[in-house]
Write an enzyme that holds these catalytic residues in place. Structure first.
Site, PDB file in Angstrom:
ATOM      1  N   GLY A 146       1.450  -4.675   4.654  1.00  0.00           N
ATOM      2  CA  GLY A 146       0.555  -5.250   5.659  1.00  0.00           C
ATOM      3  C   GLY A 146       0.878  -6.702   5.926  1.00  0.00           C
ATOM      4  O   GLY A 146       2.028  -7.095   6.129  1.00  0.00           O
ATOM      5  N   GLY A 147      -0.168  -7.547   5.901  1.00  0.00           N
ATOM      6  CA  GLY A 147       0.012  -8.969   6.191  1.00  0.00           C
ATOM      7  C   GLY A 147       0.962  -9.643   5.234  1.00  0.00           C
ATOM      8  O   GLY A 147       1.535 -10.694   5.545  1.00  0.00           O
ATOM      9  N   GLY A 390      35.489 -13.374  24.572  1.00  0.00           N
ATOM     10  CA  GLY A 390      34.193 -14.031  24.395  1.00  0.00           C
ATOM     11  C   GLY A 390      33.963 -14.420  22.954  1.00  0.00           C
ATOM     12  O   GLY A 390      33.301 -15.428  22.667  1.00  0.00           O
ATOM     13  N   ALA A 391      34.523 -13.635  22.040  1.00  0.00           N
ATOM     14  CA  ALA A 391      34.319 -13.933  20.622  1.00  0.00           C
ATOM     15  C   ALA A 391      35.043 -15.219  20.232  1.00  0.00           C
ATOM     16  O   ALA A 391      34.597 -15.963  19.365  1.00  0.00           O
ATOM     17  CB  ALA A 391      34.786 -12.766  19.770  1.00  0.00           C
TER      18      ALA A 391
HETATM   19  C1  HXC Z   1      -8.110  -4.391  -1.632  1.00  0.00           C
HETATM   20  C2  HXC Z   1      -6.423  -3.426  -2.844  1.00  0.00           C
HETATM   21  C3  HXC Z   1      -5.541  -3.542  -1.750  1.00  0.00           C
HETATM   22  C4  HXC Z   1      -6.044  -4.128  -0.554  1.00  0.00           C
HETATM   23  C5  HXC Z   1      -4.476  -2.625  -3.378  1.00  0.00           C
HETATM   24  N1  HXC Z   1      -5.715  -2.852  -3.830  1.00  0.00           N
HETATM   25  N2  HXC Z   1      -4.335  -3.026  -2.106  1.00  0.00           N
HETATM   26  N3  HXC Z   1      -7.690  -3.848  -2.779  1.00  0.00           N
HETATM   27  N4  HXC Z   1      -7.333  -4.546  -0.549  1.00  0.00           N
HETATM   28  N5  HXC Z   1      -5.299  -4.289   0.524  1.00  0.00           N
HETATM   29  C6  HXC Z   1      -6.247  -2.560  -5.145  1.00  0.00           C
HETATM   30  C7  HXC Z   1      -6.398  -1.076  -5.394  1.00  0.00           C
HETATM   31  O1  HXC Z   1      -7.648  -0.632  -4.909  1.00  0.00           O
HETATM   32  C8  HXC Z   1      -6.336  -1.027  -6.916  1.00  0.00           C
HETATM   33  O2  HXC Z   1      -7.578  -1.445  -7.414  1.00  0.00           O
HETATM   34  C9  HXC Z   1      -5.331  -2.115  -7.248  1.00  0.00           C
HETATM   35  O3  HXC Z   1      -5.314  -2.980  -6.114  1.00  0.00           O
HETATM   36  C10 HXC Z   1      -3.942  -1.588  -7.466  1.00  0.00           C
HETATM   37  O4  HXC Z   1      -3.579  -0.756  -6.377  1.00  0.00           O
HETATM   38  P1  HXC Z   1      -2.884   0.677  -6.555  1.00  0.00           P
HETATM   39  O5  HXC Z   1      -2.944   1.362  -5.259  1.00  0.00           O
HETATM   40  O6  HXC Z   1      -3.487   1.365  -7.735  1.00  0.00           O
HETATM   41  O7  HXC Z   1      -1.399   0.239  -6.927  1.00  0.00           O
HETATM   42  P2  HXC Z   1      -0.019   0.948  -6.557  1.00  0.00           P
HETATM   43  O8  HXC Z   1      -0.136   2.423  -6.793  1.00  0.00           O
HETATM   44  O9  HXC Z   1       1.028   0.186  -7.285  1.00  0.00           O
HETATM   45  O10 HXC Z   1       0.184   0.745  -4.988  1.00  0.00           O
HETATM   46  C11 HXC Z   1       0.385  -0.530  -4.444  1.00  0.00           C
HETATM   47  C12 HXC Z   1       0.259  -0.493  -2.897  1.00  0.00           C
HETATM   48  C13 HXC Z   1      -1.055   0.210  -2.512  1.00  0.00           C
HETATM   49  C14 HXC Z   1       1.484   0.248  -2.314  1.00  0.00           C
HETATM   50  C15 HXC Z   1       0.327  -1.948  -2.420  1.00  0.00           C
HETATM   51  O11 HXC Z   1      -2.150  -0.394  -3.248  1.00  0.00           O
HETATM   52  C16 HXC Z   1      -1.375   0.113  -1.062  1.00  0.00           C
HETATM   53  O12 HXC Z   1      -0.835   0.867  -0.265  1.00  0.00           O
HETATM   54  N6  HXC Z   1      -2.289  -0.796  -0.717  1.00  0.00           N
HETATM   55  C17 HXC Z   1      -2.721  -0.953   0.665  1.00  0.00           C
HETATM   56  C18 HXC Z   1      -1.581  -1.489   1.491  1.00  0.00           C
HETATM   57  C19 HXC Z   1      -1.948  -1.726   2.921  1.00  0.00           C
HETATM   58  O13 HXC Z   1      -1.999  -0.811   3.734  1.00  0.00           O
HETATM   59  N7  HXC Z   1      -2.275  -2.951   3.229  1.00  0.00           N
HETATM   60  C20 HXC Z   1      -2.540  -3.330   4.583  1.00  0.00           C
HETATM   61  C21 HXC Z   1      -3.835  -4.051   4.592  1.00  0.00           C
HETATM   62  S1  HXC Z   1      -4.095  -4.516   6.281  1.00  0.00           S
HETATM   63  P3  HXC Z   1      -8.148  -0.930  -8.838  1.00  0.00           P
HETATM   64  O14 HXC Z   1      -9.515  -1.542  -8.892  1.00  0.00           O
HETATM   65  O15 HXC Z   1      -8.129   0.545  -8.769  1.00  0.00           O
HETATM   66  O16 HXC Z   1      -7.214  -1.484  -9.874  1.00  0.00           O
HETATM   67  C22 HXC Z   1      -3.246  -5.943   6.456  1.00  0.00           C
HETATM   68  C23 HXC Z   1      -3.286  -6.465   7.839  1.00  0.00           C
HETATM   69  C24 HXC Z   1      -2.893  -7.905   7.906  1.00  0.00           C
HETATM   70  O17 HXC Z   1      -2.675  -6.482   5.569  1.00  0.00           O
HETATM   71  C25 HXC Z   1      -2.131  -8.138   9.175  1.00  0.00           C
HETATM   72  C26 HXC Z   1      -1.757  -9.574   9.319  1.00  0.00           C
HETATM   73  C27 HXC Z   1      -0.645  -9.718  10.302  1.00  0.00           C
END
Ligand code: HXC
Length: 498
Positions: A146-147, A390-391
């Site tokens: 994501g971000g 050109g290169a």
């Molecule tokens: C809140 C989060 C989180 C998030 C992970 N966690 N990502 N909490 N917000 N974005 C938390 C999980 O709930 C979990 O909490 C702990 O962190 C570990 O995550 P896991 O999933 O158990 O770890 P893993 O299996 O290693 O996977 C890692 C990961 C996955 C691939 C990063 O967590 C994931 O896909 N997260 C979301 C990614 C995503 O889509 N982000 C986009 C957000 S939107 P617990 O309590 O269980 O330990 C965004 C938009 C911004 O970013 C745009 C700006 C330009």
């Protein structure tokens, strides 16, 4: 720490300690806590809001650093977490020192909603303000989604680590749901993908330790802020005559033996770079991406130099979209921080064909031309072998205001190679049999496939022997040490074809 160690990874604070000089780290804003109460967050304590920020030294010089802690809510970025990072970027700008971000984050903290997005916005804005003023380095030390990908995307150098780094806008699960494609996270945004295919990563490390030592090495090469002269000092304040330099005699001999006898045989341009640079020390940037062009830092008489070289060994050194992008970005980095440029040309042209045309070779190639033309640092070019069409212009020719262009005696500077030229010029006569292909080729080769036609027209500063190259470029850069470009017209900024 145990959580991270179980996965074979270092904890956020251990990473900082491994990167910086021993005991130099000073943490700031460790008392920050989130103020979100949605989704049960009021019951969740997140120390330092999931990111450690502060400053310290590398090789005895100041740096600012942040390190995200994946064990705290997945290193996710809430508003205050984001503000801490934005603040440390601002502090680095004010202190004029490099910023290093150790990224390990699941992106925007979902529970904080739009407040988390605001945190990202502040980071991106400060990254852009800092760009070109201080070097910004991103280490991808885990899963960044994501971000979490766009701040690294803005910074100057991105490091990925094998079997550790993942970097994507959305992970594999979302890809499956959104576009019904089966793919693994590794295939989507693994360390190798970004170092070799997307070009997002500039360095690929074997492990975390290797990564930190390469960051330290990079900081030994580059100026630490715009205007920093620390790495720009000559070994010797006296200028030694170019042919009296005591530069390695064996390398001066070796350079004469690298080019293959046949013009169409390949060789590794790293060997040439090795023969031209101090102690043969070369830190390659983007080594795995667009390998048909080589970019990296070396020293010439102690002065840090950005080298751009066509790589004969990969696709014959042809310029394609990725090679143009790679070189253009490197040139702009060097120009921003006053790093002199050495270009080694051996290029058959821009890659023809529908794939590259449709991908936008015109737009991408234009970036290379633009970057070289815009660069006002000392620019020295050596034409090693082929410089066609050109290169030839694009690879920092005199026409793009190279300060000096040297050409090896055996080089060929022409609109195109003999075969293509003869086909176009005499196609009908060759078909009818009234002309002999080999004869015409030889005639064309004699007239154009040498450096003398270009030298006579004043487009080559001097035709030289390979063994003279080191001495001549050293003398040229010494001459240009106080170069000041006065030719700019006043405007807000140009419009580089991005
Ligand atoms: C809140 C989060 C989180 C998030 C992970 N966690 N990502 N909490 N917000 N974005 C938390 C999980 O709930 C979990 O909490 C702990 O962190 C570990 O995550 P896991 O999933 O158990 O770890 P893993 O299996 O290693 O996977 C890692 C990961 C996955 C691939 C990063 O967590 C994931 O896909 N997260 C979301 C990614 C995503 O889509 N982000 C986009 C957000 S939107 P617990 O309590 O269980 O330990 C965004 C938009 C911004 O970013 C745009 C700006 C330009």
């Amino acid at each position: 720490m145990e959580k991270q160690h179980k996965k074979g990874r270092l904890h956020a604070i251990e990473r900082i300690r491994a990167l910086l000089d021993k005991d130099s780290f000073v943490e700031i804003y460790s008392g920050v806590r989130h103020n979100c109460s949605e989704f049960g967050m009021d019951k969740k304590e997140i120390p330092y809001d999931g990111v450690i920020t502060g400053f310290g030294t590398i090789n005895g010089r100041q740096v600012a650093v942040y390190s995200q802690d994946f064990t705290l809510q997945g290193g996710s970025l809430g508003f205050l977490h984001g503000r801490k990072i934005a603040d440390i970027i601002e502090a680095a700008v004010n202190a004029r020192c490099p910023l290093i971000g150790i990224n390990d984050s699941g992106g925007a903290r979902i529970q904080e909603g739009v407040n988390a997005l605001a945190g990202y916005g502040e980071i991106f804005y400060n990254n852009v303000l800092a760009s070109g003023y201080i070097p910004q380095i991103s280490i991808i030390a885990g899963s960044c989604a994501g971000g979490a990908v766009y701040s690294p995307g803005i910074t100057d150098f991105v490091f990925t680590v094998k079997s550790l780094s993942l970097l994507f806008v959305t992970g594999a699960k979302v890809v499956k749901a959104a576009v019904n494609t089966d793919i693994t996270d590794e295939e989507l945004g693994g360390a190798e993908v970004h170092a070799e295919k997307s070009g997002v990563a500039h360095f690929l490390a074997e492990n975390e330790k290797d990564c930190f030592s390469t960051v330290r090495r990079l900081l030994d090469f580059i100026p630490h802020y715009y205007g920093d002269k620390m790495n720009q000092t000559r070994n010797d304040s006296r200028i030694i005559p170019w042919n009296k330099s005591n530069f390695s005699k064996s390398k001066l001999k070796k350079i004469t033996e690298i080019l293959p006898e046949k013009q169409n045989r390949c060789y590794d341009v790293h060997e040439i770079i090795d023969c031209l640079t101090d102690d043969g020390e070369f830190l390659e940037v983007h080594a795995g991406f667009a390998r048909n062009i080589v970019t990296g830092f070396a020293r010439i008489a102690g002065v840090v130099t950005g080298i751009i070289a066509n790589q004969s060994d990969h696709l014959g050194g042809v310029l394609d979209c990725d090679a143009s992008d790679k070189a253009a970005r490197f040139i702009r980095y060097c120009d921003a921080f006053d790093i002199q440029l050495l270009t080694l040309t051996d290029v058959p042209g821009f890659l023809p064909g529908p794939q590259e045309e449709q991908k936008g070779i015109i737009r991408h190639g234009a970036k290379l031309i633009y970057a070289y033309a815009e660069a006002t640092v000392p620019k020295v070019t050596v034409i090693l072998r082929k410089a066609y069409g050109g290169a030839y212009i694009a690879m920092c020719s005199r026409h793009l205001k190279a300060d000096f262009v040297f050409a090896w005696e055996s080089s060929e500077i022409a609109v195109m190679g003999a075969e293509g030229a003869v086909q176009i010029l005499y196609g009908k006569d060759l078909k009818s049999g009234s002309m002999e292909f080999e004869e015409k080729k030889e005639e064309y080769r004699k007239s154009f496939m040498n450096p003398w036609t270009a030298a006579k027209a004043g487009n080559i500063s001097e035709v030289i022997k390979p063994e003279e190259t080191r001495g001549k470029i050293e003398a040229a850069f010494a001459f240009l040490a106080d170069k000041k470009d006065t030719g700019k017209i006043r405007k807000k900024h140009g419009n580089i074809p991005l």
